[in-house]
Design a protein around this motif. Structure first.
Motif, PDB file in Angstrom:
ATOM      1  N   HIS A 139       0.843  -1.185   0.000  1.00 48.10           N
ATOM      2  CA  HIS A 139       0.000   0.000   0.000  1.00 48.10           C
ATOM      3  C   HIS A 139       0.880   1.238   0.000  1.00 48.10           C
ATOM      4  O   HIS A 139       1.923   1.278   0.631  1.00 48.10           O
ATOM      5  N   GLY A 140       0.421   2.252  -0.689  1.00 46.05           N
ATOM      6  CA  GLY A 140       1.179   3.495  -0.753  1.00 46.05           C
ATOM      7  C   GLY A 140       0.917   4.202  -2.063  1.00 46.05           C
ATOM      8  O   GLY A 140       0.702   3.560  -3.096  1.00 46.05           O
ATOM      9  N   GLN A 141       0.912   5.519  -2.004  1.00 44.38           N
ATOM     10  CA  GLN A 141       0.652   6.317  -3.195  1.00 44.38           C
ATOM     11  C   GLN A 141       1.974   6.702  -3.848  1.00 44.38           C
ATOM     12  O   GLN A 141       2.534   7.754  -3.587  1.00 44.38           O
ATOM     13  N   ASN A 142       2.493   5.818  -4.685  1.00 47.80           N
ATOM     14  CA  ASN A 142       3.692   6.147  -5.446  1.00 47.80           C
ATOM     15  C   ASN A 142       3.603   5.496  -6.818  1.00 47.80           C
ATOM     16  O   ASN A 142       2.911   4.493  -7.013  1.00 47.80           O
ATOM     17  N   TRP A 143       4.322   6.078  -7.761  1.00 44.58           N
ATOM     18  CA  TRP A 143       4.203   5.646  -9.151  1.00 44.58           C
ATOM     19  C   TRP A 143       4.772   4.252  -9.383  1.00 44.58           C
ATOM     20  O   TRP A 143       4.315   3.533 -10.272  1.00 44.58           O
ATOM     21  N   LEU A 144       5.767   3.855  -8.600  1.00 48.93           N
ATOM     22  CA  LEU A 144       6.340   2.520  -8.765  1.00 48.93           C
ATOM     23  C   LEU A 144       5.295   1.455  -8.469  1.00 48.93           C
ATOM     24  O   LEU A 144       5.098   0.526  -9.257  1.00 48.93           O
ATOM     25  N   ARG A 145       4.609   1.609  -7.336  1.00 51.40           N
ATOM     26  CA  ARG A 145       3.581   0.626  -6.977  1.00 51.40           C
ATOM     27  C   ARG A 145       2.443   0.626  -7.984  1.00 51.40           C
ATOM     28  O   ARG A 145       1.966  -0.426  -8.414  1.00 51.40           O
ATOM     29  N   LYS A 146       2.012   1.812  -8.393  1.00 52.75           N
ATOM     30  CA  LYS A 146       0.925   1.907  -9.368  1.00 52.75           C
ATOM     31  C   LYS A 146       1.344   1.313 -10.711  1.00 52.75           C
ATOM     32  O   LYS A 146       0.537   0.687 -11.403  1.00 52.75           O
ATOM     33  N   GLY A 147       2.614   1.519 -11.074  1.00 55.89           N
ATOM     34  CA  GLY A 147       3.098   0.958 -12.330  1.00 55.89           C
ATOM     35  C   GLY A 147       3.146  -0.555 -12.303  1.00 55.89           C
ATOM     36  O   GLY A 147       2.765  -1.219 -13.275  1.00 55.89           O
ATOM     37  N   LEU A 148       3.591  -1.119 -11.192  1.00 55.14           N
ATOM     38  CA  LEU A 148       3.655  -2.573 -11.063  1.00 55.14           C
ATOM     39  C   LEU A 148       2.268  -3.196 -10.951  1.00 55.14           C
ATOM     40  O   LEU A 148       2.072  -4.363 -11.305  1.00 55.14           O
ATOM     41  N   GLU A 149       1.316  -2.411 -10.469  1.00 61.60           N
ATOM     42  CA  GLU A 149      -0.041  -2.925 -10.273  1.00 61.60           C
ATOM     43  C   GLU A 149      -0.697  -3.318 -11.596  1.00 61.60           C
ATOM     44  O   GLU A 149      -1.489  -4.262 -11.644  1.00 61.60           O
ATOM     45  N   VAL A 150      -0.357  -2.617 -12.668  1.00 57.74           N
ATOM     46  CA  VAL A 150      -0.987  -2.891 -13.969  1.00 57.74           C
ATOM     47  C   VAL A 150      -0.636  -4.292 -14.476  1.00 57.74           C
ATOM     48  O   VAL A 150      -1.533  -5.115 -14.710  1.00 57.74           O
ATOM     49  N   PRO A 151       0.649  -4.622 -14.662  1.00 61.22           N
ATOM     50  CA  PRO A 151       0.956  -5.980 -15.131  1.00 61.22           C
ATOM     51  C   PRO A 151       0.601  -7.059 -14.110  1.00 61.22           C
ATOM     52  O   PRO A 151       0.236  -8.175 -14.495  1.00 61.22           O
ATOM     53  N   ALA A 152       0.692  -6.733 -12.814  1.00 65.34           N
ATOM     54  CA  ALA A 152       0.327  -7.719 -11.790  1.00 65.34           C
ATOM     55  C   ALA A 152      -1.158  -8.065 -11.887  1.00 65.34           C
ATOM     56  O   ALA A 152      -1.551  -9.232 -11.754  1.00 65.34           O
ATOM     57  N   THR A 153      -1.983  -7.056 -12.140  1.00 64.04           N
ATOM     58  CA  THR A 153      -3.423  -7.288 -12.290  1.00 64.04           C
ATOM     59  C   THR A 153      -3.716  -8.111 -13.539  1.00 64.04           C
ATOM     60  O   THR A 153      -4.560  -9.015 -13.518  1.00 64.04           O
ATOM     61  N   LEU A 154      -3.023  -7.814 -14.619  1.00 59.14           N
ATOM     62  CA  LEU A 154      -3.217  -8.575 -15.854  1.00 59.14           C
ATOM     63  C   LEU A 154      -2.821 -10.037 -15.662  1.00 59.14           C
ATOM     64  O   LEU A 154      -3.518 -10.947 -16.132  1.00 59.14           O
TER      65      LEU A 154
END
Length: 246
Positions: A139-154
């Motif tokens: 959890h956390g509001q940063n671009w690295l986590r948000k960026g990794l979230e996309v391929p992880a979700t796919l």
């Protein structure tokens, strides 16, 4: 001694940006390969813990809170009340059966809302995204986590069925301080199993999901009661047959 000196000299000339430029593709490949293997192994097995559970435990220890305990009991989807399943979908992600991890209509609505209301922030994360974040990332509001979230979700959508994603989400979602999963939440708040939760109880638990540390199902505020009533209306609109599409 000379060998150690040569190694140190070589490392001193290798800056992190240079190393990253040469190896980022390899690191990314290994990272996502690890995630894929993990998801493949746990397609059917109970999840022992999530990354967010570990993050919370470590965070409390670093703050000097050694009494923090995690309440967590895995339960199969068949032993979770359909009312709970429907309540969470009605509250969090009504297009869950139809999208492939991302609800672009909800994202557009959130962008428009946030532009008009700078003080208020509306999210558009799907159940799939939240599952990936809670299970694998942090959890956390940063671009690295948000960026990794996309391929992880796919990867999650590719590897697991919708029922499995919902099952894991309901088992690892946080429902209070140290309370993870619908079974632990059911026992904590209502002294019963997740299978026996009523529609009202299910809607109440779904209502606190956006921030279960601030919101309390034991002493629901007027805001939570209003959200609970809205979820119940959405559940009636969707109907229990909605779950057949998963």
């Amino acid at each position: 001694m000379k060998k150690s000196k040569r190694i140190f000299t070589a490392l001193s000339h290798l800056s992190l940006p240079q190393w990253w430029q040469k190896n980022w593709q390899r690191v990314a490949f290994l990272f996502f390969l690890t995630i894929f293997i993990f998801l493949f192994i746990f397609r059917f097995l109970p999840i022992p813990f999530s990354a967010y559970m570990v993050q919370q435990k470590i965070g409390h220890i670093l703050q000097g809170d050694f009494r923090y305990k995690t309440q967590y009991d895995w339960v199969n989807l068949e032993n979770i009340s359909p009312s709970v399943q429907l309540a969470v979908i009605a509250s969090e992600d009504q297009r869950f059966p139809d999208h492939f991890g991302f609800d672009f209509e909800a994202i557009q609505r959130a962008i428009k809302y946030n532009e008009k209301s700078p003080k208020g922030v509306r999210g558009a994360s799907t159940i799939s995204q939240q599952t990936a974040k809670n299970l694998i990332l942090w959890h956390g509001q940063n671009w690295l986590r948000k960026g990794l979230e996309v391929p992880a979700t796919l990867l999650l959508e590719i590897t697991w069925s919708k029922k499995r994603i919902l099952e894991v989400y309901l088992n690892i979602a946080e429902f209070g301080n140290g309370i993870f999963g619908i079974e632990a939440a059911s026992h904590y708040y209502f002294k019963k199993t997740a299978k026996n939760l009523t529609s009202n109880e299910a809607a109440l638990l779904a209502a606190i999901l956006p921030n279960p540390i601030i919101y309390n199902a034991n002493k629901p505020s007027a805001l939570i009661r209003k959200k609970q009533a809205w979820i119940l209306r959405q559940m009636r609109n969707l109907g229990t047959e909605y779950l057949n599409d998963l």
